[in-house]
Design a protein around this motif. Structure first.
Motif, PDB file in Angstrom:
ATOM      1  N   GLY A 197     -33.926 -32.494  21.186  1.00 26.33           N
ATOM      2  CA  GLY A 197     -34.424 -31.125  21.281  1.00 26.33           C
ATOM      3  C   GLY A 197     -35.120 -30.766  22.574  1.00 26.33           C
ATOM      4  O   GLY A 197     -35.466 -29.606  22.781  1.00 26.33           O
ATOM      5  N   TYR A 198     -35.318 -31.768  23.452  1.00 21.32           N
ATOM      6  CA  TYR A 198     -36.031 -31.502  24.697  1.00 21.32           C
ATOM      7  C   TYR A 198     -35.119 -31.724  25.895  1.00 21.32           C
ATOM      8  O   TYR A 198     -34.492 -32.780  26.029  1.00 21.32           O
ATOM      9  CB  TYR A 198     -37.273 -32.396  24.798  1.00 21.32           C
ATOM     10  N   ARG A 199     -35.064 -30.717  26.744  1.00 22.29           N
ATOM     11  CA  ARG A 199     -34.207 -30.769  27.923  1.00 22.29           C
ATOM     12  C   ARG A 199     -34.676 -31.876  28.882  1.00 22.29           C
ATOM     13  O   ARG A 199     -35.821 -31.927  29.284  1.00 22.29           O
ATOM     14  CB  ARG A 199     -34.250 -29.427  28.643  1.00 22.29           C
ATOM     15  N   GLY A 200     -33.767 -32.781  29.215  1.00 19.76           N
ATOM     16  CA  GLY A 200     -34.071 -33.789  30.221  1.00 19.76           C
ATOM     17  C   GLY A 200     -35.021 -34.876  29.785  1.00 19.76           C
ATOM     18  O   GLY A 200     -35.599 -35.568  30.636  1.00 19.76           O
ATOM     19  N   LEU A 201     -35.212 -35.062  28.483  1.00 22.73           N
ATOM     20  CA  LEU A 201     -36.073 -36.148  28.038  1.00 22.73           C
ATOM     21  C   LEU A 201     -35.584 -37.469  28.613  1.00 22.73           C
ATOM     22  O   LEU A 201     -34.391 -37.763  28.602  1.00 22.73           O
ATOM     23  CB  LEU A 201     -36.094 -36.205  26.506  1.00 22.73           C
ATOM     24  N   HIS A 202     -36.510 -38.278  29.127  1.00 24.25           N
ATOM     25  CA  HIS A 202     -36.100 -39.536  29.746  1.00 24.25           C
ATOM     26  C   HIS A 202     -37.110 -40.623  29.428  1.00 24.25           C
ATOM     27  O   HIS A 202     -38.235 -40.363  29.014  1.00 24.25           O
ATOM     28  CB  HIS A 202     -35.928 -39.382  31.262  1.00 24.25           C
ATOM     29  N   PHE A 203     -36.670 -41.862  29.644  1.00 27.34           N
ATOM     30  CA  PHE A 203     -37.467 -43.025  29.273  1.00 27.34           C
ATOM     31  C   PHE A 203     -38.210 -43.594  30.476  1.00 27.34           C
ATOM     32  O   PHE A 203     -37.845 -43.370  31.632  1.00 27.34           O
ATOM     33  CB  PHE A 203     -36.578 -44.110  28.666  1.00 27.34           C
ATOM     34  N   GLY A 204     -39.247 -44.361  30.168  1.00 29.17           N
ATOM     35  CA  GLY A 204     -40.022 -45.043  31.192  1.00 29.17           C
ATOM     36  C   GLY A 204     -40.473 -46.397  30.697  1.00 29.17           C
ATOM     37  O   GLY A 204     -40.432 -46.689  29.494  1.00 29.17           O
ATOM     38  N   PHE A 205     -40.918 -47.237  31.625  1.00 27.85           N
ATOM     39  CA  PHE A 205     -41.283 -48.614  31.325  1.00 27.85           C
ATOM     40  C   PHE A 205     -42.532 -48.971  32.124  1.00 27.85           C
ATOM     41  O   PHE A 205     -42.736 -48.490  33.234  1.00 27.85           O
ATOM     42  CB  PHE A 205     -40.136 -49.566  31.706  1.00 27.85           C
ATOM     43  N   ALA A 206     -43.367 -49.839  31.560  1.00 31.05           N
ATOM     44  CA  ALA A 206     -44.616 -50.201  32.221  1.00 31.05           C
ATOM     45  C   ALA A 206     -44.341 -51.076  33.442  1.00 31.05           C
ATOM     46  O   ALA A 206     -43.641 -52.086  33.345  1.00 31.05           O
ATOM     47  CB  ALA A 206     -45.523 -50.934  31.250  1.00 31.05           C
ATOM     48  N   LYS A 207     -44.919 -50.686  34.581  1.00 32.66           N
ATOM     49  CA  LYS A 207     -44.784 -51.476  35.808  1.00 32.66           C
ATOM     50  C   LYS A 207     -45.631 -52.744  35.766  1.00 32.66           C
ATOM     51  O   LYS A 207     -45.449 -53.634  36.601  1.00 32.66           O
ATOM     52  CB  LYS A 207     -45.208 -50.645  37.020  1.00 32.66           C
ATOM     53  N   VAL A 208     -46.544 -52.807  34.818  1.00 33.50           N
ATOM     54  CA  VAL A 208     -47.419 -53.968  34.633  1.00 33.50           C
ATOM     55  C   VAL A 208     -47.349 -54.352  33.164  1.00 33.50           C
ATOM     56  O   VAL A 208     -46.655 -53.712  32.368  1.00 33.50           O
ATOM     57  CB  VAL A 208     -48.867 -53.645  35.053  1.00 33.50           C
ATOM     58  N   GLY A 209     -48.056 -55.397  32.772  1.00 32.83           N
ATOM     59  CA  GLY A 209     -48.117 -55.730  31.360  1.00 32.83           C
ATOM     60  C   GLY A 209     -48.692 -54.582  30.552  1.00 32.83           C
ATOM     61  O   GLY A 209     -49.580 -53.867  31.024  1.00 32.83           O
TER      62      GLY A 209
END
Length: 475
Positions: A197-209
């Motif tokens: 339902g959200y335009r351009g929803l994207h994922f992310g990941f932690a650069k650290v622990g």
């Protein structure tokens, strides 16, 4: 006497404690483990010296509560976002790359799925009723859909068995952590509606622990407000008769408190309650919350195997691993190193009889289906984490069991991703639950505060369809 005691030093407990500290309240946080973070914790792996998580987690761009928490702590810049490509799915004979196209929500991912091998126009058209239901989905529909499984729901809408097997069995496992025939249709549709339902929803990941994003930063905030954090000492029981007035630690030490917030998992909370309270609603359902176990695998190779940053296998009955993460494309300062992979065996009952060595062997084989160079690389080291509960299983009836933050037991407030947050059991749900608990504690002190951030209206066509629903719930 401590003003507020928070039991549990995971994400929900620390989010609650920080919010209360920001309002000048001295909080004592009690954590049974020597390590803060709970199911989003991390530590230094002794052989490699690398910081590893209990298991890989993802963020997404609609994690408003979690991102606000990280911004408060000054670590919101430590997320590696993947805005162009959502996910690579290892379908055969060619992978399916899910990416957003310049189309209004919920259609932006449709061209990616239209290219999926083995599916025809009949399968795609069978998704139209589900798409329409997703656009109009809201919390007012949860009680009805919570009574049926995802599998029964999609079959009732006429979704073809091929599409169910190709997409919905996969989606149920990776986003709800339980098989499609067991998942609450309400729990699955809530996530589907958000992701589409959200335009351009994207994922992310932690650069650290994961724990490095918030644990020590939260401790500093708590201590500056006059609070403290006790690690390595669990709670034996809640004290008080007519009202909870503190906790007693496992070593017998009492900690009196004006109010107690439990951020424990359901079964652990049940064990701390006075016996006569365990049989009363909503505490009588606590033993029925079923854990979804994980096995998380870390692999250190001797070379770059050219893996995708984030990829997943489709569902199949004999599959162990689903999602794979190339940490060298995620972690700060790791680029250019030989590949380090993290993977998840979700709802891992099928792997519990396997040895660590067998799990590692099969994980490398399944990784090689996505990154063929893994089969020719030398594995330098592996680490296997057996996680008894990644989240509570959102099975049929799960949503009805979720209790509110305000407990009927005076002096006790509840937090945790399993409580009634109107969110899935995720880091976002845990953070929001901590904020809701903090609001509840403050309200009992006569302080009105809006801390929890509700999900916003869907975008584009999905938003128009949702806005037109008669009697829809308003956050």
């Amino acid at each position: 006497m401590t003003q507020v005691t928070v039991v549990g030093g995971g994400l929900a407990g620390l989010a609650c404690a920080v919010a209360l500290a920001d309002h000048g309240i001295a909080v004592t946080v009690v954590e049974r483990s020597d390590r803060l973070g709970g199911r989003a914790s991390c530590w230094v792996e002794p052989v490699s010296g690398d910081v590893v998580d209990i298991g890989p987690h993802i963020f997404h761009s609609e994690y408003h509560n979690m991102l606000a928490f990280l911004k408060r702590l000054g670590t919101d810049d430590l997320i590696c976002w993947q805005p162009g490509k959502v996910l690579t799915v290892a379908s055969k004979p060619r992978p399916t790359v899910l990416r957003h196209y310049p189309l209004p929500a919920p259609l932006s991912l449709a061209p990616s799925i239209l290219g999926a091998p083995g599916l025809g126009m009949h399968d795609y058209l069978s998704m139209l009723p589900t798409g329409w239901r997703g656009m109009r989905f809201g919390e007012e529909q949860v009680p009805e859909l919570d009574r049926i499984s995802g599998l029964d729901f999609f079959r009732s809408l006429g979704v073809t068995e091929d599409l169910i097997d190709w997409w919905w069995r996969f989606a149920s496992m990776v986003v709800t952590n339980v098989p499609l025939e067991r998942v609450s249709a309400a729990s699955l549709m809530r996530i589907h509606a958000q992701l589409s339902g959200y335009r351009g929803l994207h994922f992310g990941f932690a650069k650290v622990g994961l724990g490095e994003l918030y644990t020590q930063q939260a401790v500093r905030v708590i201590e500056r407000a006059g609070g403290r954090v006790i690690k390595g000492r669990g709670v034996a029981y809640l004290s008080g008769r007519e009202r909870v007035d503190g906790v007693v630690l496992a070593d017998g030490t009492p900690i009196p408190a004006q109010q107690v917030v439990s951020a424990l998992p359901p079964q652990d909370l049940s064990a701390t309650l006075p016996r006569d309270w365990r049989q009363q609603a909503p505490f009588d359902v606590l033993p029925r919350f079923e854990p979804s176990p994980y096995v998380c695998v870390y692999l250190w190779f001797d070379r770059d195997i050219k893996a995708e940053r984030f990829a997943s296998h489709l569902w199949s009955p004999g599959r162990l691993n689903y999602d794979f993460y190339d940490l060298c494309q995620i972690r700060k300062g790791w680029r250019g190193r030989p590949t380090v992979i993290a993977s998840n065996i979700i709802y891992s009952h099928r792997a519990h009889h396997l040895s660590d060595a067998e799990i590692v062997r099969r994980t490398v084989e399944e990784l090689a289906e996505i990154a063929p160079r893994a089969a020719r690389a030398r594995l330098l080291h592996a680490d296997v984490h057996r996680v008894p509960m990644a989240i509570p299983c959102p099975t049929v009836g799960f949503e009805a069991m979720r209790p509110r933050a305000r407990s009927p037991m005076p002096g006790l407030t509840l937090a945790g991703d399993w409580t009634r947050t109107r969110m899935p059991c995720t880091m976002e749900g845990a953070t929001k639950s901590g904020y809701i608990a903090a609001e509840t504690v403050l309200a009992e002190r006569g302080v009105r505060a809006r801390l929890a951030i509700e999900a916003r209206m869907y975008d584009d066509l999905a938003g128009l369809a949702r806005a037109a629903v008669p009697g829809r719930s308003i956050p």
